[in-house]
Write an enzyme that holds these catalytic residues in place. Structure first.
Site, PDB file in Angstrom:
ATOM      1  N   ASP A 194       0.643  -4.004   4.207  1.00  0.00           N
ATOM      2  CA  ASP A 194      -0.189  -4.008   3.004  1.00  0.00           C
ATOM      3  C   ASP A 194       0.149  -2.778   2.161  1.00  0.00           C
ATOM      4  O   ASP A 194       0.315  -1.676   2.682  1.00  0.00           O
ATOM      5  CB  ASP A 194      -1.683  -4.011   3.385  1.00  0.00           C
ATOM      6  CG  ASP A 194      -2.562  -4.392   2.209  1.00  0.00           C
ATOM      7  OD1 ASP A 194      -3.146  -5.485   2.240  1.00  0.00           O
ATOM      8  OD2 ASP A 194      -2.663  -3.595   1.249  1.00  0.00           O
ATOM      9  N   ILE A 195       0.221  -2.974   0.848  1.00  0.00           N
ATOM     10  CA  ILE A 195       0.611  -1.877  -0.052  1.00  0.00           C
ATOM     11  C   ILE A 195      -0.481  -0.804  -0.143  1.00  0.00           C
ATOM     12  O   ILE A 195      -0.187   0.348  -0.480  1.00  0.00           O
ATOM     13  CB  ILE A 195       0.944  -2.455  -1.451  1.00  0.00           C
ATOM     14  CG1 ILE A 195       1.887  -1.546  -2.221  1.00  0.00           C
ATOM     15  CG2 ILE A 195      -0.302  -2.764  -2.253  1.00  0.00           C
ATOM     16  CD1 ILE A 195       2.496  -2.197  -3.445  1.00  0.00           C
TER      17      ILE A 195
ATOM     18  N   ASN B 190     -10.117 -13.533   3.555  1.00  0.00           N
ATOM     19  CA  ASN B 190     -11.078 -13.687   2.467  1.00  0.00           C
ATOM     20  C   ASN B 190     -10.840 -15.022   1.765  1.00  0.00           C
ATOM     21  O   ASN B 190      -9.692 -15.394   1.506  1.00  0.00           O
ATOM     22  CB  ASN B 190     -10.917 -12.538   1.461  1.00  0.00           C
ATOM     23  CG  ASN B 190     -11.283 -11.196   2.059  1.00  0.00           C
ATOM     24  OD1 ASN B 190     -12.254 -11.086   2.797  1.00  0.00           O
ATOM     25  ND2 ASN B 190     -10.496 -10.176   1.755  1.00  0.00           N
TER      26      ASN B 190
ATOM     27  N   GLY C  66     -13.925 -10.814  -1.943  1.00  0.00           N
ATOM     28  CA  GLY C  66     -12.843  -9.842  -1.918  1.00  0.00           C
ATOM     29  C   GLY C  66     -11.438 -10.388  -2.014  1.00  0.00           C
ATOM     30  O   GLY C  66     -10.481  -9.617  -1.971  1.00  0.00           O
ATOM     31  N   GLN C  67     -11.273 -11.713  -2.122  1.00  0.00           N
ATOM     32  CA  GLN C  67      -9.903 -12.220  -2.254  1.00  0.00           C
ATOM     33  C   GLN C  67      -9.346 -11.829  -3.618  1.00  0.00           C
ATOM     34  O   GLN C  67      -9.992 -12.066  -4.654  1.00  0.00           O
ATOM     35  CB  GLN C  67      -9.851 -13.746  -2.078  1.00  0.00           C
ATOM     36  CG  GLN C  67      -8.408 -14.273  -2.027  1.00  0.00           C
ATOM     37  CD  GLN C  67      -8.326 -15.773  -1.720  1.00  0.00           C
ATOM     38  OE1 GLN C  67      -9.334 -16.460  -1.629  1.00  0.00           O
ATOM     39  NE2 GLN C  67      -7.107 -16.260  -1.560  1.00  0.00           N
ATOM     40  N   SER C  68      -8.193 -11.197  -3.610  1.00  0.00           N
ATOM     41  CA  SER C  68      -7.584 -10.777  -4.875  1.00  0.00           C
ATOM     42  C   SER C  68      -6.215 -11.413  -5.085  1.00  0.00           C
ATOM     43  O   SER C  68      -5.723 -11.467  -6.206  1.00  0.00           O
ATOM     44  CB  SER C  68      -7.465  -9.250  -4.920  1.00  0.00           C
ATOM     45  OG  SER C  68      -6.670  -8.790  -3.858  1.00  0.00           O
TER      46      SER C  68
ATOM     47  N   HIS D 220      -3.644 -15.640   3.165  1.00  0.00           N
ATOM     48  CA  HIS D 220      -3.112 -14.563   4.010  1.00  0.00           C
ATOM     49  C   HIS D 220      -4.199 -14.063   4.931  1.00  0.00           C
ATOM     50  O   HIS D 220      -5.390 -14.216   4.664  1.00  0.00           O
ATOM     51  CB  HIS D 220      -2.581 -13.398   3.152  1.00  0.00           C
ATOM     52  CG  HIS D 220      -3.601 -12.832   2.213  1.00  0.00           C
ATOM     53  ND1 HIS D 220      -3.899 -13.439   1.012  1.00  0.00           N
ATOM     54  CD2 HIS D 220      -4.413 -11.753   2.303  1.00  0.00           C
ATOM     55  CE1 HIS D 220      -4.837 -12.739   0.397  1.00  0.00           C
ATOM     56  NE2 HIS D 220      -5.178 -11.711   1.170  1.00  0.00           N
TER      57      HIS D 220
ATOM     58  N   HIS E 135      -5.387 -10.590   7.020  1.00  0.00           N
ATOM     59  CA  HIS E 135      -5.219  -9.154   7.222  1.00  0.00           C
ATOM     60  C   HIS E 135      -5.206  -8.875   8.721  1.00  0.00           C
ATOM     61  O   HIS E 135      -6.116  -9.308   9.445  1.00  0.00           O
ATOM     62  CB  HIS E 135      -6.383  -8.370   6.600  1.00  0.00           C
ATOM     63  CG  HIS E 135      -6.474  -8.499   5.111  1.00  0.00           C
ATOM     64  ND1 HIS E 135      -6.027  -7.529   4.246  1.00  0.00           N
ATOM     65  CD2 HIS E 135      -6.970  -9.491   4.323  1.00  0.00           C
ATOM     66  CE1 HIS E 135      -6.250  -7.908   2.996  1.00  0.00           C
ATOM     67  NE2 HIS E 135      -6.820  -9.088   3.021  1.00  0.00           N
TER      68      HIS E 135
HETATM   69  P1  5GP Z   1      -7.167  -9.900  -0.498  1.00  0.00           P
HETATM   70  O1  5GP Z   1      -7.945  -8.896  -1.289  1.00  0.00           O
HETATM   71  O2  5GP Z   1      -6.678 -11.039  -1.388  1.00  0.00           O
HETATM   72  O3  5GP Z   1      -7.821 -10.382   0.761  1.00  0.00           O
HETATM   73  O4  5GP Z   1      -5.878  -9.141   0.012  1.00  0.00           O
HETATM   74  C1  5GP Z   1      -4.763  -8.916  -0.785  1.00  0.00           C
HETATM   75  C2  5GP Z   1      -4.040  -7.727  -0.216  1.00  0.00           C
HETATM   76  O5  5GP Z   1      -2.727  -7.714  -0.752  1.00  0.00           O
HETATM   77  C3  5GP Z   1      -4.682  -6.376  -0.573  1.00  0.00           C
HETATM   78  O6  5GP Z   1      -5.055  -5.689   0.619  1.00  0.00           O
HETATM   79  C4  5GP Z   1      -3.594  -5.652  -1.363  1.00  0.00           C
HETATM   80  O7  5GP Z   1      -3.525  -4.275  -1.048  1.00  0.00           O
HETATM   81  C5  5GP Z   1      -2.341  -6.395  -0.946  1.00  0.00           C
HETATM   82  N1  5GP Z   1      -1.304  -6.438  -1.976  1.00  0.00           N
HETATM   83  C6  5GP Z   1      -1.470  -6.774  -3.293  1.00  0.00           C
HETATM   84  N2  5GP Z   1      -0.289  -6.733  -3.932  1.00  0.00           N
HETATM   85  C7  5GP Z   1       0.645  -6.382  -2.992  1.00  0.00           C
HETATM   86  C8  5GP Z   1       2.055  -6.168  -3.078  1.00  0.00           C
HETATM   87  O8  5GP Z   1       2.708  -6.305  -4.101  1.00  0.00           O
HETATM   88  N3  5GP Z   1       2.685  -5.816  -1.909  1.00  0.00           N
HETATM   89  C9  5GP Z   1       2.012  -5.674  -0.730  1.00  0.00           C
HETATM   90  N4  5GP Z   1       2.719  -5.321   0.351  1.00  0.00           N
HETATM   91  N5  5GP Z   1       0.663  -5.854  -0.633  1.00  0.00           N
HETATM   92  C10 5GP Z   1      -0.007  -6.203  -1.760  1.00  0.00           C
END
Ligand code: 5GP
Ligand code: ZN
Length: 112
Positions: free
Chosen positions: A31-32, A87, A93-95, A100, A102
């Site tokens: 994760d970034i 999420n 919290g899904q962004s 995916h 975590h």
């Molecule tokens: P969500 O919030 O959708 O459950 O999780 C998305 C995750 O993707 C976040 O934890 C965010 O830090 C990670 N993320 C978003 N953009 C990138 C990217 O370009 N590269 C990587 N490695 N992780 C990303």
């Protein structure tokens, strides 16, 4: 592949990411913005928006994500405890709207 999707672009190799491992069905990247010492994302290679969008045809994909978590924990991380979070929807919290999971490990986590 969804051309507007950041994870599809990572899977295609168009955007760089730290790849931990992958197989035919799923890719695992760091994760970034890590929330734990070990924070990986287990991502199916097929573009699926979220858990709610999974169909019976995707049974193998969901199973592959769990099998990958087992592989990471057992073979790559010495059997350490881990937490999986998925999420579904913006309000929880899904962004990134490409399914995916975590994979979090390496610190004590007791709260939800
Ligand atoms: P969500 O919030 O959708 O459950 O999780 C998305 C995750 O993707 C976040 O934890 C965010 O830090 C990670 N993320 C978003 N953009 C990138 C990217 O370009 N590269 C990587 N490695 N992780 C990303
Ligand atoms: Zn995608």
């Amino acid at each position: 592949m969804n051309n507007d999707c950041i994870f599809c672009k990572i899977i295609a190799g168009d955007i760089p990411a730290e790849i931990i491992t992958q197989n035919n069905d799923v890719i695992v990247i760091k994760d970034i913005a890590p929330k734990a010492p070990t924070h990986y994302l287990i991502i199916p290679k097929k573009h699926i928006k979220d858990i709610a969008s999974l169909t019976a045809d995707d049974d193998k994909i969901a199973a592959s994500m769990i099998a990958m978590a087992q592989h990471i924990a057992g073979d790559l991380n010495d059997g350490q405890d881990f937490r999986l979070i998925m999420n579904n929807g913006k309000s929880v919290g899904q962004s990134v709207f490409h399914l995916h999971c975590h994979y979090l490990a390496g610190k004590k986590m007791t709260d939800l």
